[in-house]
Scaffold this motif. Structure first.
Motif, short mmCIF file in Angstrom:
data_model
loop_
_atom_site.label_atom_id
_atom_site.label_comp_id
_atom_site.label_asym_id
_atom_site.label_seq_id
_atom_site.Cartn_x
_atom_site.Cartn_y
_atom_site.Cartn_z
N ASN A 22 47.95 40.03 43.74
CA ASN A 22 47.85 41.46 43.48
C ASN A 22 46.42 41.97 43.52
O ASN A 22 46.15 43.07 44.02
N ASP A 23 45.46 41.18 42.99
CA ASP A 23 44.06 41.62 42.99
C ASP A 23 43.53 41.78 44.41
O ASP A 23 42.76 42.70 44.71
N THR A 24 43.92 40.86 45.27
CA THR A 24 43.48 40.95 46.66
C THR A 24 44.02 42.21 47.31
O THR A 24 43.26 42.98 47.94
N PHE A 25 45.31 42.46 47.17
CA PHE A 25 45.89 43.64 47.81
C PHE A 25 45.35 44.92 47.18
O PHE A 25 45.13 45.91 47.88
N ARG A 26 45.11 44.90 45.89
CA ARG A 26 44.58 46.10 45.23
C ARG A 26 43.21 46.46 45.79
O ARG A 26 42.92 47.64 46.03
N GLN A 27 42.35 45.45 46.01
CA GLN A 27 41.03 45.74 46.56
C GLN A 27 41.13 46.29 47.99
O GLN A 27 40.42 47.22 48.36
N ILE A 28 42.04 45.71 48.78
CA ILE A 28 42.25 46.22 50.13
C ILE A 28 42.74 47.67 50.07
O ILE A 28 42.26 48.54 50.81
N HIS A 29 43.68 47.93 49.17
CA HIS A 29 44.26 49.27 49.03
C HIS A 29 43.19 50.29 48.62
O HIS A 29 43.26 51.46 49.03
N ILE A 30 42.21 49.87 47.85
CA ILE A 30 41.13 50.76 47.42
C ILE A 30 40.14 51.00 48.54
O ILE A 30 39.65 52.12 48.74
N ASP A 31 39.83 49.96 49.29
CA ASP A 31 38.77 50.05 50.31
C ASP A 31 39.18 50.86 51.53
O ASP A 31 38.36 51.57 52.12
N ILE A 32 40.43 50.77 51.93
CA ILE A 32 40.84 51.36 53.21
C ILE A 32 40.67 52.88 53.25
O ILE A 32 40.17 53.42 54.25
N PRO A 33 41.03 53.65 52.22
CA PRO A 33 40.81 55.10 52.30
C PRO A 33 39.34 55.49 52.42
O PRO A 33 39.03 56.57 52.92
N ARG A 34 38.42 54.62 51.96
CA ARG A 34 36.98 54.92 52.07
C ARG A 34 36.45 54.68 53.48
O ARG A 34 35.34 55.08 53.80
N MET A 35 37.22 54.01 54.29
CA MET A 35 36.77 53.59 55.60
C MET A 35 36.68 54.78 56.55
O MET A 35 37.63 55.51 56.74
N CYS A 36 35.48 54.99 57.12
CA CYS A 36 35.26 56.09 58.08
C CYS A 36 35.86 57.40 57.55
O CYS A 36 36.75 58.00 58.18
N PRO A 37 35.39 57.90 56.41
CA PRO A 37 36.03 59.06 55.78
C PRO A 37 35.95 60.35 56.60
O PRO A 37 36.72 61.27 56.37
N LEU A 38 35.02 60.43 57.55
CA LEU A 38 34.87 61.64 58.35
C LEU A 38 35.63 61.59 59.67
O LEU A 38 35.56 62.53 60.45
#
Length: 483
Positions: free
Chosen positions: A233-249
């Motif tokens: 769960n910790d691994t997937f949670r970190q992935i889930h948090i990071d992806i929306p920050r990716m290339c935000p523009l």
């Protein structure tokens, strides 16, 4: 088993559990802060521990001055009177922040500039020969024509040199022709070949692609449902948090469908590589492959960065996802020691960059040291993210043409590119007279307009450095001046 519905039991396989992300999130999904661990005083000889556990007050002060103006803060705000924990967080922000710190040269939300296309196109030439422009055009036209013949060759044709087996591509010639950039229409096939994903033998291509794509989706069906298990769960949670920050523009990467594709790619990679697991920054490395393989199914006049992926047939979306997974896996296999415990690959590369700069640009090296600027403070991110957060995505894709064509491009040649990149800004950096000035410039390098021409100059300089220093062990220890 449908790819849209996951089974409820695991099938025995070779994947082993990974117990959490390498860098746990600083905030939980619900928004509550994660408690910081006590920080112990590091050994004075361990620069990597120094970076993680104790950084200069000046670094925190620089970031504190800009924290209030950032709407996409990745780390918690830095306090005016920094503690050891906030100093550590400040330096982490330097390493993983997505956008440059605000400055006079950075457009604000109220003064947005029109974004440039994210996919590089080389319709005519890939170099700018000022002395002999016609010669440069002729040379690149011939190179592009060779690539078209090789990459568009049919199953029974001879795609290599004279004497090559029928249907066998000469990979050395292909590398030579791709080094200075690949025409955009040919890039997806070329990247598959250069990544080792697509075999050079034409007769084996279709069966290999079909097998590997089915294998990826088997992994998804076998393991993706385990993302909610306690030990994943910790691994997937970190992935889930990071992806929306990716290339935000870039609108492409804010689409829910695209983010779900990245979640599967990153999670499956993480559980198949328990020695490292998922580390923040790996998500960025998927984006160039994703854009290149997506471009194969998009009309030429359509901008990739704003394309609605849901318009594609499901079969094409699945091909883009599977191909992105296998090619980023090949890349990460070549630099996996960057992401294992204590990240020895990054430690080694930062040290090599420091010694290399002491030889090739001694005045800049001395200037950085005299202002207490540690190479780790700015080049950690260069190594962790392969310069992706320093240059635009279109320039990254063009740079990866060269990395993929160069043997050990990501693991070795990248270090020389970093040295050439730092030398590019030597005069500007030396004109800054204190730590704050140097660090703010390093976080706001004016690369927004970079394209093929700048990447050609950068890689040419890196190649010259590699030609002089590669294999010469003295350059890692000698303090002599540059030849």
């Amino acid at each position: 088993m449908s790819r849209n519905g996951w089974s409820t039991t695991s099938t025995p396989g070779s994947a082993r559990p990974v117990y959490g992300a390498q860098y746990p999130p600083l905030q939980s999904i619900s928004g509550s802060p994660v408690k910081s661990s006590p920080i112990t005083k590091p050994s004075p000889h361990n620069k990597f521990a120094d970076y993680e556990n104790s950084v200069s007050d000046a670094a925190a002060a620089v970031l504190a001055a800009h924290a209030a103006s950032r709407d996409d803060t990745i780390m918690p705000p830095v306090s005016a009177a920094p503690t050891k924990n906030s100093k550590t967080q400040a330096m982490q922000r330097l390493a993983i922040q997505k956008e440059p710190l605000p400055s006079a040269s950075t457009p604000t939300q109220h003064n947005q500039v029109t974004p440039s296309p994210i996919y590089p196109r080389l319709p005519e030439i890939s170099t700018d020969d000022k002395l002999h422009p016609d010669k440069g055009k002729d040379r690149d036209a011939a190179r592009f024509e060779r690539l078209r013949k090789v990459l568009a060759a049919r199953k029974n044709s001879n795609g290599g040199r004279a004497g090559s087996p029928p249907g066998e591509i000469d990979m050395e010639r292909l590398r030579d022709d791709c080094w200075m950039g690949i025409p955009h229409k040919l890039r997806p096939t070329a990247w598959r070949l250069l990544s080792g994903y697509l075999p050079p033998n034409q007769a084996r291509r279709e069966i290999t692609l079909q097998r590997k794509r089915e294998e990826y989706w088997h992994y998804v069906e076998q393991y993706f449902h385990t993302r909610f298990d306690d030990h994943h769960n910790d691994t997937f949670r970190q992935i889930h948090i990071d992806i929306p920050r990716m290339c935000p523009l870039i609108p492409l990467f804010q689409q829910k469908l695209v983010q779900e594709m990245f979640e599967r790619i990153l999670y499956i990679w993480a559980i198949r590589h328990p020695a490292s697991g998922y580390v923040q920054g790996i998500n960025d490395l998927v984006t160039p492959f994703f854009v290149v393989f997506l471009s194969e199914f998009i009309p030429q006049h359509v901008e990739v960065g704003t394309f609605d992926v849901s318009q594609l047939p499901r079969e094409q979306i699945e091909l883009v996802e599977a191909d992105s997974f296998w090619c980023v896996s090949s890349l990460l296999d070549s630099i996996q020691d960057n992401y294992t415990f204590s990240q020895p690959g990054i430690q080694r590369k930062v040290l090599q960059l420091k010694h290399l700069m002491s030889r090739v640009d001694r005045p800049l090296h001395v200037h950085l040291e005299s202002n207490q600027v540690e190479y780790l403070q700015f080049s950690f991110r260069w190594m962790n993210n392969l310069l992706m957060r320093e240059i635009p995505l279109r320039a990254t894709i063009r740079l990866w043409d060269t990395y993929l064509a160069e043997r050990n491009g990501f693991s070795q040649f990248h270090n020389y590119v970093c040295a050439a990149f730092l030398r590019t800004w030597s005069k500007q950096l030396q004109s800054e007279k204190d730590f704050q000035g140097v660090m703010i410039l390093l976080q706001n390098l004016p690369t927004q307009s970079w394209s093929d021409r700048e990447i050609c100059e950068l890689t040419a300089d890196a190649f010259s450095l590699q030609s002089v220093f590669d294999g010469a062990s003295r350059h890692l220890t000698s303090g002599q001046s540059s030849p």
